[in-house]
Design a protein around this motif. Sequence first.
Motif, short mmCIF file in Angstrom:
data_model
loop_
_atom_site.label_atom_id
_atom_site.label_comp_id
_atom_site.label_asym_id
_atom_site.label_seq_id
_atom_site.Cartn_x
_atom_site.Cartn_y
_atom_site.Cartn_z
N GLY A 70 0.86 -1.19 0.00
CA GLY A 70 0.00 0.00 0.00
C GLY A 70 0.89 1.23 0.00
N GLY A 71 1.28 1.68 1.20
CA GLY A 71 2.17 2.84 1.31
C GLY A 71 3.64 2.47 1.41
N ALA A 72 3.95 1.17 1.39
CA ALA A 72 5.33 0.64 1.37
C ALA A 72 6.09 0.83 2.68
N SER A 74 6.01 -0.91 5.53
CA SER A 74 6.30 -2.07 6.37
C SER A 74 7.79 -2.14 6.69
N ILE A 130 0.88 8.94 12.45
CA ILE A 130 1.61 10.14 12.87
C ILE A 130 2.34 10.77 11.68
N GLY A 135 0.86 4.32 4.54
CA GLY A 135 -0.30 3.89 3.77
C GLY A 135 -1.54 3.73 4.66
N ILE A 145 -2.97 3.39 14.89
CA ILE A 145 -2.81 4.21 16.10
C ILE A 145 -2.37 5.60 15.68
N VAL A 196 -6.95 -5.44 -0.37
CA VAL A 196 -8.02 -4.48 -0.14
C VAL A 196 -7.87 -3.37 -1.17
N TYR A 412 1.83 -4.69 18.91
CA TYR A 412 1.05 -4.23 17.76
C TYR A 412 1.71 -4.77 16.49
C1 LIG Z 1 7.65 6.16 9.41
C2 LIG Z 1 6.55 5.28 9.90
C3 LIG Z 1 5.57 5.79 10.71
C4 LIG Z 1 4.55 4.98 11.19
N1 LIG Z 1 3.60 5.53 12.01
C5 LIG Z 1 2.58 4.77 12.44
C6 LIG Z 1 1.54 5.32 13.23
O1 LIG Z 1 1.55 6.49 13.56
N2 LIG Z 1 0.52 4.53 13.62
C7 LIG Z 1 0.46 3.21 13.27
O2 LIG Z 1 -0.50 2.55 13.63
N3 LIG Z 1 1.43 2.65 12.53
C8 LIG Z 1 2.48 3.40 12.11
N4 LIG Z 1 3.48 2.84 11.36
C9 LIG Z 1 3.44 1.41 11.11
C10 LIG Z 1 2.57 1.13 9.92
O3 LIG Z 1 1.23 1.01 10.36
C11 LIG Z 1 2.96 -0.17 9.22
O4 LIG Z 1 4.28 -0.05 8.76
C12 LIG Z 1 2.02 -0.48 8.08
O5 LIG Z 1 2.24 -1.80 7.66
C13 LIG Z 1 2.25 0.47 6.92
O6 LIG Z 1 1.30 0.32 5.93
P1 LIG Z 1 1.71 0.64 4.42
O7 LIG Z 1 0.50 0.42 3.60
O8 LIG Z 1 2.39 1.96 4.34
O9 LIG Z 1 2.83 -0.44 4.21
P2 LIG Z 1 3.08 -1.59 3.12
O10 LIG Z 1 4.49 -1.98 3.28
O11 LIG Z 1 2.62 -1.16 1.80
O12 LIG Z 1 2.12 -2.71 3.62
C14 LIG Z 1 2.40 -3.45 4.77
C15 LIG Z 1 1.60 -4.71 4.75
O13 LIG Z 1 0.23 -4.38 4.92
C16 LIG Z 1 -0.57 -5.17 4.08
N5 LIG Z 1 -1.20 -4.32 3.08
C17 LIG Z 1 -0.90 -3.06 2.72
N6 LIG Z 1 -1.78 -2.59 1.85
C18 LIG Z 1 -2.66 -3.59 1.63
C19 LIG Z 1 -3.83 -3.72 0.85
N7 LIG Z 1 -4.29 -2.71 0.12
N8 LIG Z 1 -4.49 -4.89 0.88
C20 LIG Z 1 -4.06 -5.91 1.64
N9 LIG Z 1 -2.97 -5.85 2.42
C21 LIG Z 1 -2.29 -4.68 2.41
C22 LIG Z 1 0.33 -6.17 3.42
O14 LIG Z 1 0.46 -7.34 4.21
C23 LIG Z 1 1.64 -5.43 3.41
O15 LIG Z 1 2.72 -6.27 3.29
C24 LIG Z 1 4.51 3.63 10.84
C25 LIG Z 1 5.50 3.10 10.02
C26 LIG Z 1 6.51 3.90 9.56
C27 LIG Z 1 7.60 3.31 8.72
#
Ligand SMILES: Cc1cc2nc3c(=O)[nH]c(=O)nc-3n(C[C@H](O)[C@H](O)[C@H](O)COP(=O)(O)OP(=O)(O)OC[C@H]3O[C@@H](n4cnc5c(N)ncnc54)[C@H](O)[C@@H]3O)c2cc1C
Length: 456
Positions: A70-72, A74, A130, A135, A145, A196, A412
């Motif tokens: 999604g937002g990369a 992870s 935050i 993503g 959170i 999703v 978490y």
């Molecule tokens: C700088 C930073 C700040 C953060 N701050 C917070 C915060 O304030 N609060 C908090 O709760 N968390 C926070 N996080 C943690 C964050 O919630 C996780 O890293 C989350 O996995 C990020 O989602 P993403 O879509 O950006 O990541 P991605 O790397 O794109 O996705 C992570 C995983 O989520 C699943 N996923 C993503 N999109 C989909 C989709 N569309 N359908 C199905 N599965 C999907 C997949 O399993 C994927 O591998 C932070 C992380 C970082 C690096």
Amino acid sequence: MGNVSVANLREQLRGQVITPDDAGYEDARKVYNAMIDRRPAAVVRPANAGDVIAAVNFARENDLDLAVRGGAHSVPGFGTVDDGVAIDLSGMRGVRVDPARRRARAEGGATWGDFNAATYPFGLATTGGIISTTGVSGLTLGGGIGYLARGFGLSCDNLVSADVVTADGRFLVASEQEHQDLFWALRGGGGNFGVVTSLEFQLHPVKDIYGGPMFFELDDAEAVLRFYREFITDAPEQFGGFPAWQIAPPLPFIPEDRHGEPFLAFVACWAGPLDQGEAALKPLHDVAPVVAEHVGPMPYPALNAAFDALVPPGLQHYWKANFVTELSDDAIAAHLQHGPKVPAVSSTMHLYSINGACHRVGPDETAFAYRDATFAPVIAGMWPDPAQNEANIAWVRDYYDATAPHSEQGGYINFMSGDDQDRIKANYRGNYERLVEVKRRYDPGNLFHVNQNIAP
Ligand SMILES: Cc1cc2nc3c(=O)[nH]c(=O)nc-3n(C[C@H](O)[C@H](O)[C@H](O)COP(=O)(O)OP(=O)(O)OC[C@H]3O[C@@H](n4cnc5c(N)ncnc54)[C@H](O)[C@@H]3O)c2cc1C
């Protein structure tokens, strides 16, 4: 993966298929954590849900590992995979707001920056993270959170429905009315159940907030942490915020001779009436002299983006986390021992509070099980130079080892490392078996296994 089958996939898609022979491949394989260096056989950038169905079918039929991005953000790099297919949803970032019903629908690749920009003009928001570049999908599926959680619950508590492409290539709507089991599992169960393609959220009246960061001397850190522990138990729910160890970045509001020194920062967000903001933050302000602060009224999206520059893409990341129910004196002592040694300006520990509205959802109402935890701390190692990996990882591990005995077993899932897979059951407590059942129903072959995996 043969040329023929890739050509077939390309023909089916409106979006892109990027393979190692393509010019954009090096960029397309990158995720946010620069420590992750994987080479997918194909990065698929869908333009719509139909493209997602084609990509899921392609991975399954060719027996390829499948990652979803999604937002990369992870930290373990679950958005990519060696030799398999990475579905990168960054081409699907639209957000549509329905102000009359106070709802917003975000496509699967939207970030919180995309989301907040769309809802702010209507004076509406929901709980997000935050940092604005995270993503919406990944954060919400793990729980979610942020500043607004005490008032409005976790992001997943505000999810009204989700469009999901399941492992067999079906397109399902999950909500309280349809596929309730899937809807339950999506709210905390992470990316285990499908791709999703869009998420519909409940919104709340939030436009401008009163808040920002304050910096306290290390000598006052104990007093601030002790104050926070008591204050947050029954603080008004419009109050969100967290203490954080922070090396002072070279910002104009921080005295120049203090740049580069460690502090205990507190980032506050008062989402109630603006004219009550100063009074709402006063108890915190009064704990000890504030060395530097950048506090005042600002648009909620501005606070959400305020720290983006501290954590640009391309840093090295290693994180650890546990939930905390009671922040004991011993726990505070462990924080005081390790926090001030924070080794890099981007590294930190954030001690988020997840009480208030988060506690009003029962532990079995959604997959997110820790509804009695008061805090969700994260020890987040983030640094630029791979040569510093050893020292930074050691800081995170030592800090974690010191606080773990004063914490819950589970943490978490979105703050977990790749080496935390043995803690999955603890993270879900009594919900684990039910998650396994839902997994068996929707993904019996474990196509979606590149995640904090719930094995069928
Ligand atoms: C700088 C930073 C700040 C953060 N701050 C917070 C915060 O304030 N609060 C908090 O709760 N968390 C926070 N996080 C943690 C964050 O919630 C996780 O890293 C989350 O996995 C990020 O989602 P993403 O879509 O950006 O990541 P991605 O790397 O794109 O996705 C992570 C995983 O989520 C699943 N996923 C993503 N999109 C989909 C989709 N569309 N359908 C199905 N599965 C999907 C997949 O399993 C994927 O591998 C932070 C992380 C970082 C690096």
